[in-house]
Design a protein around this motif. Structure first.
Motif, PDB file in Angstrom:
ATOM      1  N   UNK A 108       0.828  -1.311  -0.032  1.00  0.00           N
ATOM      2  CA  UNK A 108      -0.002  -0.048  -0.070  1.00  0.00           C
ATOM      3  C   UNK A 108       0.970   1.346   0.105  1.00  0.00           C
ATOM      4  N   UNK A 109       2.007   1.317   0.734  1.00  0.00           N
ATOM      5  CA  UNK A 109       2.866   2.556   0.717  1.00  0.00           C
ATOM      6  C   UNK A 109       3.350   2.666  -0.485  1.00  0.00           C
ATOM      7  N   UNK A 110       3.807   1.317  -1.356  1.00  0.00           N
ATOM      8  CA  UNK A 110       4.315   1.632  -2.544  1.00  0.00           C
ATOM      9  C   UNK A 110       3.382   2.314  -3.883  1.00  0.00           C
ATOM     10  N   UNK A 111       1.931   1.950  -3.339  1.00  0.00           N
ATOM     11  CA  UNK A 111       0.941   2.486  -4.190  1.00  0.00           C
ATOM     12  C   UNK A 111       0.791   3.953  -3.967  1.00  0.00           C
ATOM     13  N   UNK A 119       8.810   9.769   4.439  1.00  0.00           N
ATOM     14  CA  UNK A 119       8.505   8.945   5.558  1.00  0.00           C
ATOM     15  C   UNK A 119       8.128   9.798   6.797  1.00  0.00           C
ATOM     16  N   UNK A 120       8.573  10.969   6.976  1.00  0.00           N
ATOM     17  CA  UNK A 120       8.194  11.814   8.190  1.00  0.00           C
ATOM     18  C   UNK A 120       6.665  12.148   7.919  1.00  0.00           C
ATOM     19  N   UNK A 121       6.624  12.621   6.541  1.00  0.00           N
ATOM     20  CA  UNK A 121       5.148  13.062   6.306  1.00  0.00           C
ATOM     21  C   UNK A 121       4.267  11.948   6.596  1.00  0.00           C
ATOM     22  N   UNK A 122       4.382  10.822   6.183  1.00  0.00           N
ATOM     23  CA  UNK A 122       3.612   9.776   6.319  1.00  0.00           C
ATOM     24  C   UNK A 122       3.423   9.388   7.510  1.00  0.00           C
ATOM     25  N   UNK A 123       4.324   9.625   8.770  1.00  0.00           N
ATOM     26  CA  UNK A 123       4.170   9.044   9.822  1.00  0.00           C
ATOM     27  C   UNK A 123       3.217  10.316  10.518  1.00  0.00           C
ATOM     28  N   UNK A 152       1.042  23.290  11.817  1.00  0.00           N
ATOM     29  CA  UNK A 152       0.236  24.157  11.430  1.00  0.00           C
ATOM     30  C   UNK A 152      -1.018  23.538  10.698  1.00  0.00           C
ATOM     31  N   UNK A 153      -2.218  23.899  10.620  1.00  0.00           N
ATOM     32  CA  UNK A 153      -3.332  23.497   9.758  1.00  0.00           C
ATOM     33  C   UNK A 153      -2.931  23.296   8.302  1.00  0.00           C
ATOM     34  N   UNK A 154      -2.035  24.531   7.733  1.00  0.00           N
ATOM     35  CA  UNK A 154      -1.676  24.470   6.399  1.00  0.00           C
ATOM     36  C   UNK A 154      -0.737  23.261   5.953  1.00  0.00           C
ATOM     37  N   UNK A 155       0.188  23.246   7.099  1.00  0.00           N
ATOM     38  CA  UNK A 155       1.241  22.076   6.893  1.00  0.00           C
ATOM     39  C   UNK A 155       0.530  20.885   6.518  1.00  0.00           C
ATOM     40  N   UNK A 156      -0.384  20.455   7.989  1.00  0.00           N
ATOM     41  CA  UNK A 156      -1.023  19.337   7.492  1.00  0.00           C
ATOM     42  C   UNK A 156      -1.933  19.134   6.125  1.00  0.00           C
ATOM     43  N   UNK A 157      -2.478  20.289   5.674  1.00  0.00           N
ATOM     44  CA  UNK A 157      -3.028  20.154   4.445  1.00  0.00           C
ATOM     45  C   UNK A 157      -1.932  19.911   3.237  1.00  0.00           C
ATOM     46  N   UNK A 158      -1.100  20.332   3.360  1.00  0.00           N
ATOM     47  CA  UNK A 158       0.086  20.225   2.422  1.00  0.00           C
ATOM     48  C   UNK A 158       0.369  18.680   2.273  1.00  0.00           C
ATOM     49  N   UNK A 162       0.135  16.107  -0.566  1.00  0.00           N
ATOM     50  CA  UNK A 162       1.286  15.200  -1.214  1.00  0.00           C
ATOM     51  C   UNK A 162       1.046  13.612  -1.086  1.00  0.00           C
ATOM     52  N   UNK A 163       0.316  13.325  -0.206  1.00  0.00           N
ATOM     53  CA  UNK A 163       0.058  11.885   0.094  1.00  0.00           C
ATOM     54  C   UNK A 163      -1.212  11.359  -0.740  1.00  0.00           C
ATOM     55  N   UNK A 164      -1.678  12.116  -1.334  1.00  0.00           N
ATOM     56  CA  UNK A 164      -2.868  11.950  -2.300  1.00  0.00           C
ATOM     57  C   UNK A 164      -3.938  11.410  -1.623  1.00  0.00           C
ATOM     58  N   UNK A 165      -4.116  11.900  -0.252  1.00  0.00           N
ATOM     59  CA  UNK A 165      -5.225  11.648   0.609  1.00  0.00           C
ATOM     60  C   UNK A 165      -6.351  12.693   0.687  1.00  0.00           C
ATOM     61  N   UNK A 166      -7.648  12.444   1.201  1.00  0.00           N
ATOM     62  CA  UNK A 166      -8.580  13.398   1.597  1.00  0.00           C
ATOM     63  C   UNK A 166      -8.050  14.669   2.485  1.00  0.00           C
TER      64      UNK A 166
END
Length: 229
Positions: A108-111, A119-123, A152-158, A162-166
């Motif tokens: 799933x991570x590869x997809x 990695x740090x963003x994914x965590x 910050x909320x903006x950092x979370x949104x970015x 980037x991870x193509x998530x909602x």
């Protein structure tokens, strides 16, 4: 939802699984937290808040030939282990289950193209999903979770983009929606009681939220689903 050949989805106890029709073969691995708790042992498999989360946004991916063989090898070993009867069987099955979950997590991570750089963003995403799952009844603003993650909320949104998530706000809303649907379908609680459980000021605000998310009133959703079943 329609599951095609070599598709994999992961469900939690919040989802109700029912097969409407089957054309071909399928495999399900069912386990409870007494056998293996993915939340308490997340350091081992890194799947909580990713493969398994409480929202209505399911992780779904299709296996290629190599990946399919890798998972088949694990499930074949499981089937063989079920024929063994000794004091080591339970732990061996637990080890094989962990292997299966880890392999699915890697695929799933590869997809999602989770590279070392991401990695740090994914965590952070995983931590966010876990926090939402824990606090969605009382905290419904992205700022609440941003504060807990020291972002910050903006950092979370970015990061989510980037991870193509909602979006982070959508994650909160989907978690509330999933619990609302679960309570409407699998409990006898009134709409007012459900609104209280989910932390809404009143029934009217809950009804507006549910209508915006689903296009239906809560009572309409309950009645129509019951008729279909």
């Amino acid at each position: 939802m329609l599951i095609s050949e070599n598709d994999v989805i992961s469900l939690t106890h919040l989802q109700h699984l029912e097969f409407k029709s089957i054309d071909g073969e399928y495999l399900t691995l069912l386990f409870n937290s007494n056998f293996y708790c993915i939340y308490g042992n997340d350091h081992e498999v890194s799947c909580s808040g990713f493969l398994f989360n409480g929202s209505s946004h399911l992780i779904r991916f299709t296996l290629n030939e190599k990946e399919c063989q890798q998972l088949n090898d694990i499930t074949t070993a499981m089937e063989s282990e079920f024929t063994v009867s000794d004091s080591l069987q339970e732990e061996m099955l637990r080890i094989l289950l962990k292997r299966f979950i880890i392999q699915c997590t890697r695929i799933a991570r590869q997809r999602l193209d989770i590279t070392r750089e991401k990695e740090s963003s994914f965590e952070i995403v995983r931590q966010y999903y876990n926090l939402v799952d824990e606090h969605y009844r009382t905290k419904k603003q992205v700022q609440d979770y941003a504060d807990m993650l020291h972002k910050s909320p903006k950092t979370l949104s970015n990061i989510f983009s980037t991870c193509k998530l909602p979006s982070p706000l959508r994650v909160i809303h989907e978690r509330v929606e999933a619990e609302a649907k679960r309570l409407l379908l699998y409990s006898n609680r009134s709409v007012k009681e459900i609104a209280d459980i989910l932390g809404f000021e009143d029934q009217a605000s809950f009804s507006r939220f549910f209508k915006n998310m689903t296009g239906q009133r809560a009572v309409q959703f309950r009645n129509e689903t019951e008729r279909k079943n």
